[in-house]
Design a protein around this motif. Structure first.
Motif: not given
Length: 544
Positions: A95, A101, A124, A134, A148
């Motif tokens: 991730s 993010v 995540a 998430h 995402v």
């Protein structure tokens, strides 16, 4: 350009490491001359060719993993052993870090994570090839999951797709036996599918369409997409409170009726296919959730299948041929739908399909294992080097996965038994005025297109005929009677066929479950047919 060359070297190095695609070493590419001369140093003799291919694909990254997963659904393109091995490919990807993010969300909405959400877990929940998920909560209180997209993943995928298309061209040029399977066309289709998955707005629209299609079905639950929190790279949807169907033991512990869950889930997909013509293309048990009152919830709607009316009817015909032991029609359907090699042995194909259809067509419906039947048919098609359209192959994959998922829940589950009730709907839909109207509209448009493309020479002939410059003289005898008999014969045939459908469908009014309208139609058609035959006989007698 440098990054593309470096990626080429990386791909060739991994292929050499796992001793696959050795033909690449014969291309004499300047940047790759030294790669295939090196020895791996690792003992690979314990692994089959299919296993080494899977290991190489896993190391090549997300784009190739996606390709491998799609190829695993195409046993008409690759050997069944290879297809089975590629099913084990996992698209687990590290991730993105929390700061990345945050930056992605801010770049998409112009607002920070804290401004958009009441809470947001930056760790995540899961991470796949294209994005990561998430848990979060909106400021209005709804619990949601936020998908995402990985940073820079689109750029990486587009580069890999460009290289894949180059490699497909090389395969067609240097591997003669591959040409029947059209590698370039397969990669073009893969490119189209993968680029669609990169646009999360498509998944949002898919969720909305599924919700509309099942708005009156209380057994099916489609999570809500929150449009104000969605972009091409971020998808926010309602969090489902349920248990994945992959957790059978937990379902039993919680008191769920797993047999009913299997039937509800399967019927949901059959409605998608045979009623809506728009279906979820990944019925993996992890994508289906058991909810309260044995409802089924569904997630991961990025990959969907869309059936035109014509393709849906062809697929319905294939399934009906399978259960009715109609080998000749099934053969003709496969030849018409697929891309066939020039040297196709039609006699052998007909013989193989006859043997196949006789085996399954003589079984009771409750004994037919649709998954096994479709897998055997796919293998038969591959052996004859016939390539089916991507839409047909995708649907076969969905039906196979659906039977497997449902059978894991309930050992006595039978998908073909659930398909049977849709047969009457199929027949009724084909006889419906709406379909006849559509056929006539299509026929009109086809003729309109023909008229518009008629060569000017034919137009000139018509103009001469109208002006009287061309005279055509012909003589006929008793043509009017022949035409009348032909029309009458068509009317009688239509009446007889329609009466058959009414009897088969048990159309009311009924007496002892027999359609009165169907019987009356039969009697009238037999009477009219007998009168027509008698008139033809008498005319022949008078001529003599």
């Amino acid at each position: 350009m440098l990054s593309k060359v470096n990626r080429y070297r990386e791909i060739f190095t991994i292929c050499a490491k796992y001793e696959i695609a050795s033909w690449l070493g014969k291309l004499n590419l300047d940047f790759a001359n030294d790669i295939f001369d090196k020895k791996c140093g690792k003992d690979l003799t314990q692994y089959s060719s299919a296993q080494r291919t899977r290991m190489a694909i896993a190391e090549l990254g997300p784009t190739f993993i996606k390709l491998g997963q799609i190829l695993s659904t195409r046993p008409d393109l690759i050997h069944p052993e290879m297809a089975e091995e590629l099913k084990h490919l996992q698209s687990n990807v590290p991730s993105d870090p929390p700061q990345q993010v945050r930056e992605t969300i801010h770049s998409e909405f112009g607002q920070s994570v804290d401004e958009l959400f009441a809470s947001f877990d930056l760790k995540a929940l899961a991470s796949a090839s294209i994005g990561q998920v998430h848990l979060a909560q909106l400021k209005s209180g709804e619990k949601v999951v936020v998908k995402v997209q990985h940073a820079n993943i689109e750029e990486k995928i587009r580069l890999d797709l460009e290289i894949l298309l180059d490699l497909a061209d090389l395969v067609e040029r240097y591997v003669e036996e591959s040409r029947n399977y059209r590698p370039r066309e397969t990669c073009e289709e893969f490119k189209r599918l993968l680029l669609r998955e990169l646009d999360f707005n498509r998944e949002k629209r898919n969720l909305e369409k599924f919700a509309l299609n099942f708005k009156d079905d209380k057994r099916v639950y489609i999570p809500k997409a929150f449009g104000d929190y969605c972009t091409g790279r971020v998808l926010t949807m309602e969090k489902l409170e349920g248990i994945p169907l992959s957790q059978k033991d937990t379902l039993l512990e919680q008191g769920y009726d797993v047999k009913e869950l299997a039937e509800v889930g399967a019927d949901m997909f059959l409605r998608m296919i045979f009623v809506h013509g728009f279906y979820h293309a990944d019925p993996h048990p992890g994508n289906l959730f058991a909810m309260s009152n044995n409802r089924i919830g569904i997630i991961d709607c990025g990959m969907v299948g869309l059936l035109s009316d014509e393709l849906r009817e062809d697929i319905e015909d294939m399934l009906m041929c399978l259960v009715r032991n109609n080998g000749p029609k099934l053969t003709n359907l496969i030849i018409r739908l697929g891309s066939i090699p020039r040297d196709l042995n039609r006699a052998q194909l007909q013989s193989d399909i006859k043997e196949f259809s006789e085996y399954y067509g003589t079984m009771n419906l409750k004994d037919v294992n649709l998954q096994k039947a479709l897998e055997e048919m796919s293998d038969l098609i591959r052996r004859h080097r016939i390539v089916l359209p991507a839409g047909v192959s995708l649907l076969i994959k969905v039906l196979v996965m659906l039977e497997g998922t449902s059978h894991n829940l309930s050992a006595d589950f039978n998908l073909i038994g659930l398909i049977a009730p849709y047969r009457n709907q199929m027949i009724a839909r084909r006889l419906s005025p709406a379909r006849q109207k559509r056929i006539m509209e299509n026929l009109f448009m086809d003729w309109e297109r023909v008229v518009k493309t008629v060569p000017m020479g034919l137009v000139d002939i018509v103009e001469r005929l109208q002006s009287g410059d061309v005279n055509i003289k012909f003589e006929h005898k008793r043509l009017e009677d022949s035409v009348n008999r032909l029309v009458m014969g068509l009317v009688i045939s239509a009446l007889f066929l329609g009466s058959s459908f009414l009897l088969a469908l048990k159309s009311p009014p009924l007496i002892s479950e027999v359609s009165i309208t169907g019987i009356v139609g039969y009697v009238i058609s037999i009477f009219m047919g007998s009168a027509l035959l008698f008139r033809i006989y008498m005319d022949k007698y008078r001529i003599k």
